[in-house]
Design a protein around this motif. Structure first.
Motif, PDB file in Angstrom:
ATOM      1  N   HIS A   1       0.837  -1.210   0.000  1.00 33.63           N
ATOM      2  CA  HIS A   1       0.000   0.000   0.000  1.00 33.63           C
ATOM      3  C   HIS A   1       0.872   1.261   0.000  1.00 33.63           C
ATOM      4  CE1 HIS A   1      -3.623  -2.237   2.016  1.00 33.63           C
ATOM      5  NE2 HIS A   1      -3.340  -2.690   0.814  1.00 33.63           N
ATOM      6  N   GLU A   2       1.919   1.242   0.830  1.00 34.20           N
ATOM      7  CA  GLU A   2       2.830   2.397   0.936  1.00 34.20           C
ATOM      8  C   GLU A   2       3.510   2.667  -0.410  1.00 34.20           C
ATOM      9  OE1 GLU A   2       5.654   2.378   4.410  1.00 34.20           O
ATOM     10  OE2 GLU A   2       7.136   2.435   2.801  1.00 34.20           O
ATOM     11  N   ALA A   3       4.010   1.606  -1.027  1.00 35.90           N
ATOM     12  CA  ALA A   3       4.695   1.766  -2.322  1.00 35.90           C
ATOM     13  C   ALA A   3       3.710   2.252  -3.381  1.00 35.90           C
ATOM     14  CB  ALA A   3       5.338   0.445  -2.741  1.00 35.90           C
ATOM     15  N   GLY A   4       2.497   1.704  -3.378  1.00 33.15           N
ATOM     16  CA  GLY A   4       1.472   2.126  -4.348  1.00 33.15           C
ATOM     17  C   GLY A   4       1.154   3.614  -4.197  1.00 33.15           C
TER      18      GLY A   4
ATOM     19  N   HIS B   1       1.843 -18.606  -3.186  1.00 32.72           N
ATOM     20  CA  HIS B   1       0.974 -19.729  -3.529  1.00 32.72           C
ATOM     21  C   HIS B   1      -0.308 -19.774  -2.714  1.00 32.72           C
ATOM     22  CE1 HIS B   1       4.801 -20.685  -5.293  1.00 32.72           C
ATOM     23  NE2 HIS B   1       5.367 -20.902  -4.109  1.00 32.72           N
ATOM     24  N   THR B   2      -0.451 -18.831  -1.766  1.00 31.25           N
ATOM     25  CA  THR B   2      -1.604 -18.897  -0.850  1.00 31.25           C
ATOM     26  C   THR B   2      -2.378 -17.593  -0.714  1.00 31.25           C
ATOM     27  OG1 THR B   2      -0.242 -18.237   1.059  1.00 31.25           O
ATOM     28  CG2 THR B   2      -0.438 -20.620   0.614  1.00 31.25           C
ATOM     29  N   SER B   3      -1.760 -16.463  -1.046  1.00 28.81           N
ATOM     30  CA  SER B   3      -2.308 -15.198  -0.540  1.00 28.81           C
ATOM     31  C   SER B   3      -3.158 -14.413  -1.543  1.00 28.81           C
ATOM     32  CB  SER B   3      -1.183 -14.293  -0.024  1.00 28.81           C
ATOM     33  OG  SER B   3      -1.731 -13.105   0.490  1.00 28.81           O
ATOM     34  N   ILE B   4      -4.458 -14.577  -1.401  1.00 27.21           N
ATOM     35  CA  ILE B   4      -5.387 -13.733  -2.167  1.00 27.21           C
ATOM     36  C   ILE B   4      -5.272 -12.293  -1.655  1.00 27.21           C
ATOM     37  CG2 ILE B   4      -7.834 -13.359  -2.724  1.00 27.21           C
ATOM     38  CD1 ILE B   4      -8.177 -16.435  -2.277  1.00 27.21           C
ATOM     39  N   ALA B   5      -4.935 -12.149  -0.360  1.00 26.40           N
ATOM     40  CA  ALA B   5      -4.792 -10.807   0.222  1.00 26.40           C
ATOM     41  C   ALA B   5      -3.669 -10.018  -0.455  1.00 26.40           C
ATOM     42  CB  ALA B   5      -4.546 -10.911   1.724  1.00 26.40           C
ATOM     43  N   LEU B   6      -2.566 -10.683  -0.774  1.00 30.23           N
ATOM     44  CA  LEU B   6      -1.470  -9.986  -1.483  1.00 30.23           C
ATOM     45  C   LEU B   6      -1.887  -9.643  -2.913  1.00 30.23           C
ATOM     46  CD1 LEU B   6       1.893 -11.688  -0.433  1.00 30.23           C
ATOM     47  CD2 LEU B   6       1.162  -9.335  -0.004  1.00 30.23           C
ATOM     48  N   HIS B   7      -2.586 -10.570  -3.557  1.00 30.26           N
ATOM     49  CA  HIS B   7      -3.126 -10.307  -4.900  1.00 30.26           C
ATOM     50  C   HIS B   7      -3.967  -9.035  -4.864  1.00 30.26           C
ATOM     51  CE1 HIS B   7      -5.450 -11.592  -8.646  1.00 30.26           C
ATOM     52  NE2 HIS B   7      -6.242 -10.674  -8.100  1.00 30.26           N
ATOM     53  N   ASP B   8      -4.905  -8.983  -3.898  1.00 30.22           N
ATOM     54  CA  ASP B   8      -5.824  -7.843  -3.807  1.00 30.22           C
ATOM     55  C   ASP B   8      -5.084  -6.552  -3.463  1.00 30.22           C
ATOM     56  OD1 ASP B   8      -7.916  -9.507  -4.405  1.00 30.22           O
ATOM     57  OD2 ASP B   8      -8.790  -9.517  -2.388  1.00 30.22           O
ATOM     58  N   ALA B   9      -4.037  -6.664  -2.621  1.00 28.77           N
ATOM     59  CA  ALA B   9      -3.277  -5.472  -2.219  1.00 28.77           C
ATOM     60  C   ALA B   9      -2.563  -4.861  -3.426  1.00 28.77           C
ATOM     61  CB  ALA B   9      -2.262  -5.837  -1.136  1.00 28.77           C
ATOM     62  N   ILE B  10      -1.916  -5.698  -4.231  1.00 27.52           N
ATOM     63  CA  ILE B  10      -1.175  -5.209  -5.405  1.00 27.52           C
ATOM     64  C   ILE B  10      -2.139  -4.560  -6.394  1.00 27.52           C
ATOM     65  CG2 ILE B  10       0.183  -5.955  -7.411  1.00 27.52           C
ATOM     66  CD1 ILE B  10       1.304  -8.214  -5.487  1.00 27.52           C
ATOM     67  N   GLU B  11      -3.272  -5.256  -6.612  1.00 23.02           N
ATOM     68  CA  GLU B  11      -4.284  -4.733  -7.535  1.00 23.02           C
ATOM     69  C   GLU B  11      -4.884  -3.434  -6.975  1.00 23.02           C
ATOM     70  OE1 GLU B  11      -7.496  -7.131 -10.073  1.00 23.02           O
ATOM     71  OE2 GLU B  11      -7.856  -7.166  -7.924  1.00 23.02           O
ATOM     72  N   GLY B  12      -5.233  -3.468  -5.687  1.00 20.63           N
ATOM     73  CA  GLY B  12      -5.902  -2.321  -5.064  1.00 20.63           C
ATOM     74  C   GLY B  12      -5.013  -1.093  -4.997  1.00 20.63           C
ATOM     75  N   ALA B  13      -3.712  -1.310  -4.790  1.00 22.76           N
ATOM     76  CA  ALA B  13      -2.773  -0.190  -4.681  1.00 22.76           C
ATOM     77  C   ALA B  13      -2.238   0.224  -6.052  1.00 22.76           C
ATOM     78  CB  ALA B  13      -1.616  -0.570  -3.765  1.00 22.76           C
TER      79      ALA B  13
ATOM     80  N   VAL C   1      -1.518 -10.291 -11.246  1.00 22.06           N
ATOM     81  CA  VAL C   1      -1.500  -8.833 -11.033  1.00 22.06           C
ATOM     82  C   VAL C   1      -0.074  -8.276 -11.135  1.00 22.06           C
ATOM     83  CG1 VAL C   1      -3.668  -8.627  -9.761  1.00 22.06           C
ATOM     84  CG2 VAL C   1      -1.572  -9.225  -8.513  1.00 22.06           C
ATOM     85  N   ALA C   2       0.843  -9.105 -11.650  1.00 23.19           N
ATOM     86  CA  ALA C   2       2.242  -8.660 -11.824  1.00 23.19           C
ATOM     87  C   ALA C   2       2.438  -8.122 -13.233  1.00 23.19           C
ATOM     88  CB  ALA C   2       3.195  -9.814 -11.568  1.00 23.19           C
ATOM     89  N   ARG C   3       3.351  -7.181 -13.331  1.00 24.45           N
ATOM     90  CA  ARG C   3       3.741  -6.650 -14.643  1.00 24.45           C
ATOM     91  C   ARG C   3       4.605  -7.672 -15.389  1.00 24.45           C
ATOM     92  NH1 ARG C   3       3.857  -1.465 -17.469  1.00 24.45           N
ATOM     93  NH2 ARG C   3       4.655  -2.232 -19.438  1.00 24.45           N
ATOM     94  N   GLY C   4       5.397  -8.421 -14.618  1.00 21.93           N
ATOM     95  CA  GLY C   4       6.243  -9.453 -15.190  1.00 21.93           C
ATOM     96  C   GLY C   4       6.695 -10.413 -14.108  1.00 21.93           C
ATOM     97  N   VAL C   5       7.273 -11.527 -14.530  1.00 18.10           N
ATOM     98  CA  VAL C   5       7.691 -12.572 -13.594  1.00 18.10           C
ATOM     99  C   VAL C   5       9.082 -13.064 -13.995  1.00 18.10           C
ATOM    100  CG1 VAL C   5       7.095 -14.820 -12.595  1.00 18.10           C
ATOM    101  CG2 VAL C   5       5.267 -13.305 -13.391  1.00 18.10           C
ATOM    102  N   VAL C   6       9.974 -13.214 -13.001  1.00 16.53           N
ATOM    103  CA  VAL C   6      11.315 -13.768 -13.242  1.00 16.53           C
ATOM    104  C   VAL C   6      11.483 -14.970 -12.313  1.00 16.53           C
ATOM    105  CG1 VAL C   6      13.798 -13.351 -13.124  1.00 16.53           C
ATOM    106  CG2 VAL C   6      12.277 -11.486 -13.816  1.00 16.53           C
ATOM    107  N   VAL C   7      11.699 -16.143 -12.875  1.00 14.61           N
ATOM    108  CA  VAL C   7      11.887 -17.341 -12.030  1.00 14.61           C
ATOM    109  C   VAL C   7      13.122 -18.120 -12.461  1.00 14.61           C
ATOM    110  CG1 VAL C   7       9.407 -17.660 -11.566  1.00 14.61           C
ATOM    111  CG2 VAL C   7      10.467 -18.929 -13.425  1.00 14.61           C
ATOM    112  N   GLY C   8      13.808 -18.696 -11.485  1.00 14.98           N
ATOM    113  CA  GLY C   8      14.801 -19.723 -11.776  1.00 14.98           C
ATOM    114  C   GLY C   8      16.211 -19.248 -12.069  1.00 14.98           C
ATOM    115  N   PHE C   9      16.492 -17.962 -11.927  1.00 13.20           N
ATOM    116  CA  PHE C   9      17.842 -17.463 -12.218  1.00 13.20           C
ATOM    117  C   PHE C   9      18.659 -17.214 -10.961  1.00 13.20           C
ATOM    118  CE2 PHE C   9      15.575 -16.447 -16.141  1.00 13.20           C
ATOM    119  CZ  PHE C   9      16.462 -16.958 -17.085  1.00 13.20           C
TER     120      PHE C   9
END
Ligand code: DQA
Length: 151
Positions: free
Chosen positions: A62-65, A85-97, A124-132
């Motif tokens: 929220h602060e960063a948004g 893998h579990t948090s709908i609350a984080l999904h909603d926070a990123i979207e909401g902010a 709700v991410a702009r991009g994803v980086v995995v495995g590096f």
């Protein structure tokens, strides 16, 4: 100077000693150094944070948004750890902010247990980086900067 947040979720404070065969030997302090150097290269001020608590992570989103809205901040690189893998609350926070986020995972979550294949953050991410490995944080900072400042 415009800032960028790097947010780290639960257990990432254990980096360096936790399952080194998966996450490597680099500590979170080393990751902070890497990010500080890259943020400097990109002309950004770094806010590097870690918490084991979902509510704290939500407050930082929220602060960063709010700072993105005033033009003080570019967005965030976010490794939400297992909350991915579990948090709908984080999904909603990123979207909401309306926070521009690049999701990052040190390991290739898709090559691991099935419960790690689902991310509530990716939609709700702009991009994803995995495995590096921890270099993914650098790639994520570059990607976020490129996506938001280069037309
Ligand atoms: C992780 C992957 C998650 O599945 C795990 O729960 C973590 C770390 C990674 O960076 O690879 O804590 O986000």
């Amino acid at each position: 100077m415009t800032s960028v947040y790097v947010l780290n979720g639960p257990n990432l404070n254990l980096l360096g000693t936790r399952r080194p065969e998966v996450y490597g030997n680099t500590t979170l302090a080393d990751v902070e150094d890497l990010c500080r150097q890259e943020a400097g290269n990109l002309g950004l001020e770094l806010e590097f944070l870690q918490s084991n608590h979902e509510g704290q992570l939500i407050d930082w989103v929220h602060e960063a948004g709010a700072r993105v809205a005033t033009g003080e901040c570019l967005g965030a690189v976010f490794n939400p750890g297992a909350y991915t893998h579990t948090s709908i609350a984080l999904h909603d926070a990123i979207e909401g902010a309306a926070l521009p986020v690049v999701e990052v995972h040190i390991s290739n979550v898709h090559a691991r247990e099935e419960f790690r294949h689902r991310s509530y953050v990716s939609p709700v991410a702009r991009g994803v980086v995995v495995g590096f490995g921890v270099y993914g944080y650098v790639l994520a900072l570059q990607g976020l900067h490129h996506a938001l400042t280069v037309s």
